[in-house]
Scaffold this motif. Structure first.
Motif, mmCIF file in Angstrom:
data_model
loop_
_atom_site.group_PDB
_atom_site.id
_atom_site.type_symbol
_atom_site.label_atom_id
_atom_site.label_comp_id
_atom_site.label_asym_id
_atom_site.label_seq_id
_atom_site.Cartn_x
_atom_site.Cartn_y
_atom_site.Cartn_z
ATOM 1 N N GLU A 90 0.819 -1.212 0.000
ATOM 2 C CA GLU A 90 0.000 0.000 0.000
ATOM 3 C C GLU A 90 0.857 1.268 0.000
ATOM 4 O O GLU A 90 0.401 2.336 -0.415
ATOM 5 N N LYS A 91 2.094 1.142 0.484
ATOM 6 C CA LYS A 91 3.009 2.280 0.459
ATOM 7 C C LYS A 91 3.651 2.450 -0.921
ATOM 8 O O LYS A 91 4.463 3.347 -1.130
ATOM 9 N N GLY A 92 3.272 1.564 -1.854
ATOM 10 C CA GLY A 92 3.833 1.633 -3.194
ATOM 11 C C GLY A 92 5.172 0.940 -3.319
ATOM 12 O O GLY A 92 5.901 1.134 -4.295
ATOM 13 N N ALA A 93 5.509 0.118 -2.319
ATOM 14 C CA ALA A 93 6.808 -0.557 -2.302
ATOM 15 C C ALA A 93 6.694 -1.993 -2.805
ATOM 16 O O ALA A 93 5.620 -2.587 -2.783
ATOM 17 N N LYS A 94 7.829 -2.522 -3.238
ATOM 18 C CA LYS A 94 7.908 -3.914 -3.656
ATOM 19 C C LYS A 94 8.748 -4.684 -2.647
ATOM 20 O O LYS A 94 9.464 -4.096 -1.844
ATOM 21 N N ILE A 95 8.666 -6.011 -2.705
ATOM 22 C CA ILE A 95 9.426 -6.873 -1.805
ATOM 23 C C ILE A 95 10.384 -7.715 -2.624
ATOM 24 O O ILE A 95 10.008 -8.300 -3.634
ATOM 25 N N SER A 96 11.629 -7.784 -2.177
ATOM 26 C CA SER A 96 12.621 -8.616 -2.847
ATOM 27 C C SER A 96 13.049 -9.751 -1.914
ATOM 28 O O SER A 96 13.598 -9.501 -0.837
ATOM 29 N N ILE A 97 12.763 -10.968 -2.317
ATOM 30 C CA ILE A 97 13.151 -12.163 -1.578
ATOM 31 C C ILE A 97 13.841 -13.106 -2.562
ATOM 32 O O ILE A 97 13.250 -13.464 -3.579
ATOM 33 N N PRO A 98 15.087 -13.498 -2.304
ATOM 34 C CA PRO A 98 15.782 -14.407 -3.232
ATOM 35 C C PRO A 98 14.944 -15.647 -3.552
ATOM 36 O O PRO A 98 14.398 -16.280 -2.656
#
Length: 209
Positions: A90-98
């Protein structure tokens, strides 16, 4: 240049965060600017972790949250875990998980149908791994309980040795009027631990009278 925030977590005070620090350098080498690194020693089954909540509050649109594994962010039950991930999104962020959504995928994200398909696949993988993280936590906890129960039957379980130095510090701070939360912060303890040690001390004092 993409902006990233790195979240590092271990469950207990005795564990070390240094192994996870390498992901900071890896992100920089991938061309990301690291806005902040959030380090925390708390259970992944707790939602209101101070550093996690601070990171979410700090997030800006189009930033990336980087963690070593999905269980560093959450071991919560599936519904609560999804709510947590949605707060980040909702903050416009993405998540990076290997292995799920890596940095190269984010850096090279395309537009159009291919991006929609990729996002859908990653969303599915994210939900699956959140469930696996929670299931693994429960499985390990059950194994520990069974192990302790078996050890008790055999008369081999002695429990953890108390940290007498820390316990003494807790008592002394509380005697000086330090609040429970402040004492927990100063001694690097949990609030529940401070309450338990202080209650035991008061009981001992009462019994001595």
């Amino acid at each position: 240049m993409k902006v990233a925030r790195v979240y590092l977590r271990v469950s207990t005070e005795g564990q070390d965060l240094s192994r996870q620090e390498s992901i900071v350098q890896e992100a920089e080498e991938a061309g990301f600017y690291i806005a902040a690194v959030y380090r925390e020693k708390a259970s992944g089954m707790i939602l209101n972790r101070p550093e996690l909540q601070r990171m979410i509050n700090d997030l800006q649109n189009d930033e990336v949250v980087i963690a070593e594994n999905i269980d560093r962010i959450s071991r919560l039950p599936h519904g609560e875990a999804i709510d947590l991930i949605n707060k980040i999104k909702e903050k416009g962020a993405k998540i990076s998980i290997p292995g799920i959504i890596d940095l190269s995928t984010i850096s090279n994200a395309t537009d159009g149908i291919s991006k929609i398909v990729l996002d859908s696949i990653q969303e599915m993988l994210l939900k699956i791994t959140l469930q696996i993280a929670h299931d693994e936590y429960n499985l390990r906890r059950d194994r520990i309980k069974k192990g302790i129960s078996k050890a008790k039957e055999l008369g081999k379980f002695k429990g953890r040795k108390p940290n007498t130095k820390k316990n003494k510090q807790i008592v002394e701070l509380r005697k000086l009027g330090s609040s429970i939360s402040k004492t927990a912060q100063l001694t690097n303890s949990s609030i529940s631990q401070v309450k338990l040690i202080w209650a035991k001390y008061k009981k001992e004092i009462s019994n001595d009278r």
